[in-house]
Design a protein around this motif. Structure first.
Motif, mmCIF file in Angstrom:
data_model
loop_
_atom_site.group_PDB
_atom_site.id
_atom_site.type_symbol
_atom_site.label_atom_id
_atom_site.label_comp_id
_atom_site.label_asym_id
_atom_site.label_seq_id
_atom_site.Cartn_x
_atom_site.Cartn_y
_atom_site.Cartn_z
ATOM 1 N N LEU A 78 -20.116 -2.289 -13.993
ATOM 2 C CA LEU A 78 -20.104 -3.256 -15.097
ATOM 3 C C LEU A 78 -21.484 -3.862 -15.383
ATOM 4 O O LEU A 78 -21.965 -3.785 -16.531
ATOM 5 N N PRO A 79 -22.172 -4.466 -14.397
ATOM 6 C CA PRO A 79 -23.521 -4.948 -14.705
ATOM 7 C C PRO A 79 -24.466 -3.809 -15.083
ATOM 8 O O PRO A 79 -25.384 -3.995 -15.893
ATOM 9 N N ALA A 80 -24.249 -2.607 -14.526
ATOM 10 C CA ALA A 80 -25.110 -1.462 -14.855
ATOM 11 C C ALA A 80 -25.014 -1.120 -16.333
ATOM 12 O O ALA A 80 -26.026 -0.809 -16.984
ATOM 13 N N VAL A 81 -23.821 -1.195 -16.885
ATOM 14 C CA VAL A 81 -23.650 -0.830 -18.292
ATOM 15 C C VAL A 81 -24.278 -1.882 -19.210
ATOM 16 O O VAL A 81 -24.854 -1.555 -20.254
ATOM 17 N N HIS A 82 -24.224 -3.135 -18.826
ATOM 18 C CA HIS A 82 -24.835 -4.191 -19.639
ATOM 19 C C HIS A 82 -26.361 -4.140 -19.570
ATOM 20 O O HIS A 82 -27.038 -4.277 -20.586
ATOM 21 N N LEU A 83 -26.890 -3.949 -18.378
ATOM 22 C CA LEU A 83 -28.336 -3.939 -18.204
ATOM 23 C C LEU A 83 -28.955 -2.676 -18.795
ATOM 24 O O LEU A 83 -30.049 -2.714 -19.360
ATOM 25 N N GLY A 84 -28.260 -1.551 -18.690
ATOM 26 C CA GLY A 84 -28.770 -0.316 -19.271
ATOM 27 C C GLY A 84 -28.784 -0.337 -20.786
ATOM 28 O O GLY A 84 -29.756 0.068 -21.426
ATOM 29 N N LYS A 97 -40.922 -5.738 -25.053
ATOM 30 C CA LYS A 97 -41.514 -6.590 -24.021
ATOM 31 C C LYS A 97 -40.420 -7.343 -23.264
ATOM 32 O O LYS A 97 -40.469 -7.472 -22.040
ATOM 33 N N GLY A 98 -39.434 -7.835 -23.996
ATOM 34 C CA GLY A 98 -38.344 -8.575 -23.360
ATOM 35 C C GLY A 98 -37.313 -7.672 -22.712
ATOM 36 O O GLY A 98 -36.988 -7.830 -21.524
ATOM 37 N N THR A 99 -36.812 -6.693 -23.463
ATOM 38 C CA THR A 99 -35.758 -5.830 -22.928
ATOM 39 C C THR A 99 -36.291 -4.903 -21.840
ATOM 40 O O THR A 99 -35.561 -4.540 -20.909
ATOM 41 N N PHE A 134 -34.701 -4.481 -18.225
ATOM 42 C CA PHE A 134 -34.288 -3.136 -17.825
ATOM 43 C C PHE A 134 -34.856 -2.780 -16.454
ATOM 44 O O PHE A 134 -34.143 -2.266 -15.584
ATOM 45 N N ILE A 135 -36.138 -3.047 -16.258
ATOM 46 C CA ILE A 135 -36.781 -2.763 -14.963
ATOM 47 C C ILE A 135 -36.142 -3.598 -13.853
ATOM 48 O O ILE A 135 -35.853 -3.094 -12.755
ATOM 49 N N ALA A 136 -35.909 -4.880 -14.128
ATOM 50 C CA ALA A 136 -35.260 -5.749 -13.140
ATOM 51 C C ALA A 136 -33.865 -5.229 -12.807
ATOM 52 O O ALA A 136 -33.437 -5.241 -11.647
ATOM 53 N N GLY A 137 -33.139 -4.765 -13.830
ATOM 54 C CA GLY A 137 -31.808 -4.221 -13.609
ATOM 55 C C GLY A 137 -31.831 -3.000 -12.711
ATOM 56 O O GLY A 137 -30.998 -2.863 -11.798
ATOM 57 N N ILE A 143 -25.564 -14.911 -11.699
ATOM 58 C CA ILE A 143 -26.505 -15.926 -11.200
ATOM 59 C C ILE A 143 -27.920 -15.349 -11.095
ATOM 60 O O ILE A 143 -28.894 -15.963 -11.567
ATOM 61 N N ILE A 144 -28.035 -14.173 -10.491
ATOM 62 C CA ILE A 144 -29.352 -13.555 -10.304
ATOM 63 C C ILE A 144 -30.039 -13.306 -11.637
ATOM 64 O O ILE A 144 -31.226 -13.639 -11.830
ATOM 65 N N PHE A 145 -29.306 -12.749 -12.601
ATOM 66 C CA PHE A 145 -29.959 -12.378 -13.861
ATOM 67 C C PHE A 145 -30.120 -13.553 -14.827
ATOM 68 O O PHE A 145 -30.958 -13.502 -15.722
ATOM 69 N N THR A 146 -29.352 -14.602 -14.623
ATOM 70 C CA THR A 146 -29.638 -15.827 -15.382
ATOM 71 C C THR A 146 -30.988 -16.387 -14.943
ATOM 72 O O THR A 146 -31.805 -16.803 -15.775
ATOM 73 N N ILE A 147 -31.243 -16.357 -13.642
ATOM 74 C CA ILE A 147 -32.540 -16.805 -13.121
ATOM 75 C C ILE A 147 -33.659 -15.867 -13.599
ATOM 76 O O ILE A 147 -34.722 -16.320 -14.044
ATOM 77 N N ILE A 148 -33.422 -14.555 -13.520
ATOM 78 C CA ILE A 148 -34.412 -13.579 -13.984
ATOM 79 C C ILE A 148 -34.668 -13.748 -15.483
ATOM 80 O O ILE A 148 -35.820 -13.705 -15.940
ATOM 81 N N GLY A 149 -33.596 -13.959 -16.242
ATOM 82 C CA GLY A 149 -33.727 -14.153 -17.688
ATOM 83 C C GLY A 149 -34.575 -15.367 -18.025
ATOM 84 O O GLY A 149 -35.417 -15.317 -18.939
ATOM 85 N N LEU A 150 -34.374 -16.452 -17.298
ATOM 86 C CA LEU A 150 -35.199 -17.656 -17.506
ATOM 87 C C LEU A 150 -36.666 -17.357 -17.212
ATOM 88 O O LEU A 150 -37.563 -17.837 -17.899
ATOM 89 N N GLY A 151 -36.885 -16.528 -16.179
ATOM 90 C CA GLY A 151 -38.257 -16.153 -15.850
ATOM 91 C C GLY A 151 -38.898 -15.320 -16.951
ATOM 92 O O GLY A 151 -40.066 -15.539 -17.306
ATOM 93 N N ILE A 152 -38.142 -14.370 -17.494
ATOM 94 C CA ILE A 152 -38.666 -13.528 -18.570
ATOM 95 C C ILE A 152 -38.967 -14.355 -19.812
ATOM 96 O O ILE A 152 -40.012 -14.191 -20.454
ATOM 97 N N VAL A 153 -38.056 -15.265 -20.154
ATOM 98 C CA VAL A 153 -38.266 -16.154 -21.310
ATOM 99 C C VAL A 153 -39.532 -16.985 -21.116
ATOM 100 O O VAL A 153 -40.295 -17.204 -22.063
#
Length: 383
Positions: A138-144, A171-173, A177-180, A370-380
């Motif tokens: 499930l997370p793989a399909v969203h991140l990919g 730049k954002g995606t 993608f790499i983090a995923g 939780i992990i990707f919300t934190i990562i997303g804040l970092g990317i933003v």
């Protein structure tokens, strides 16, 4: 004698209309709200984003065509047949999902990979690893699917609505993608056992001619997304080819999703014309971090597609909304259509183990959320 008007079959058209509206609750709510917004506001065609509507329609036809070729199942069977341990199997399946979702959208990827995975893991003794492996899909399909604008409908909408240039978009995606890729592989390494086993999986053939045809049509639709060809021409050419080659694909289009977009365009178009409401909502999404978190959290309640359309007009931070929607699809059952589909597949294909799968789906989704919300804040913050 029975009164014919009281029988279910007496008004088939009314029954069909009722079933059409009742089948998709998100569409039903959106339709009601759209009608109310038009009654108290107005109906204007300028509210509609025609590029999104026609492009999503064309992509749905192409994706339906790919499904009928057997290519995706062939790719999955070929890859998992090489697995010699549970960890290899889960890694191959997760990465297949991750990379397949780039081109074939969330829904088709889930519908292809998850049933195949459930079938080939029935005899694996380490059920914990099997449950976690299914949950990682499930997370793989969203991140990919986050990488390209045409990977999912909300990416396409945000890309179009905010008029993003390709460099800004990738730049954002690209960072997400790499983090995923990294986090998914780490999860497989640490949480999946390396128990050896043998898979007896037959690799079915696929229709090479049809696969080539739909690959060309996919390239055409992708070109229209990036503005290299008119989206109207691309959608029209795709529709004409499908009409003469395989017209039954028109019946497989998700018209509920298209009409939900139409309803949201009407709702938002009327809301933004009310200045006090616009100012109030805009104040809540004034910064890139609040826009990101707002989209992530709203997605948990009304789905990531709906949250993207509703929040976009009230912020200038397009990348925050885009990343928020991609990450927001990971979470609750209603956060995305892919999540709902995965639960339905589990209930049909593995009903006797539904509790085990559901338990680890909840664990993995919560951790990744939780992990990707934190990562997303970092990317933003970086952008």
């Amino acid at each position: 004698m029975d009164n014919p008007v009281t029988e279910r079959g007496s008004f088939p058209l009314m029954a069909d209309v009722r079933d059409f509206f009742w089948k998709d609750k998100v569409f039903l709510v959106a339709f009601i709200l759209a009608v109310i917004s038009v009654i108290f506001g107005r109906f204007e065609t300028k509210f509609f984003d025609y590029k999104v509507i026609f492009t999503v329609f064309g992509l749905m036809l192409v994706i339906g065509g790919f499904k009928s070729t057997g290519l995706l199942r062939y790719m999955g069977q070929s890859l998992v047949k090489r697995s010699q341990t549970t960890r290899q199997l889960v890694r191959f399946t997760t990465m297949l999902t991750f990379f397949m979702a780039i081109f074939f959208t969330n829904d088709l990827t889930i519908l292809t990979v998850l049933p195949l995975y459930l079938t080939i893991t029935k005899d694996v003794t380490d059920r914990r690893s099997v449950y976690i492996g299914a949950a990682l899909i499930l997370p793989a399909v969203h991140l990919g699917s986050s990488l390209f604008p045409f990977g999912n409908p909300h990416n396409l909408y945000a890309y179009s609505f905010f008029h993003m240039n390709n460099l800004e978009f990738f730049k954002g995606t690209g960072l997400l993608f790499i983090a995923g890729f990294i986090v998914l592989n780490l999860a497989v390494q640490f949480f999946i056992s390396n128990e050896p086993f043998t898979i007896n999986t037959q690799v079915d053939a696929f229709d090479k001619v049809e696969a080539t045809l739909y690959t060309l049509l996919m390239a055409l639709m992708a070109a229209s997304v990036f503005g290299w060809i008119s989206y109207m021409y691309a959608a029209a050419i795709t529709a004409v080819v499908v009409l003469f080659h395989k017209p039954k694909l028109f019946a497989e289009v998700d018209y509920h999703l298209l009409l939900t977009f139409v309803c949201f365009f009407l709702i938002v178009g009327n809301i933004v014309s009310i200045k006090p409401i616009t100012e109030l909502i805009s104040a809540a999404f004034v910064g890139p971090h609040t826009s990101f978190l707002g989209t992530v959290l709203v997605s948990q309640v009304i789905s990531n597609i709906s949250s993207t359309v509703l929040i976009s007009p009230f912020t200038t931070h397009g990348m925050s909304v885009l990343l928020g929607a991609d990450i927001g699809g990971i979470g609750t059952v209603v956060a995305s259509m892919a999540t709902l589909i995965s639960y339905k597949i589990i209930m049909v294909a593995a009903r006797s183990e539904a509790k085990g799968f559901a338990k680890y789906f909840a664990y993995i989704n919560t951790i990744f959320f939780i992990i990707f919300t934190i990562i997303g804040l970092g990317i933003v913050s970086i952008l």
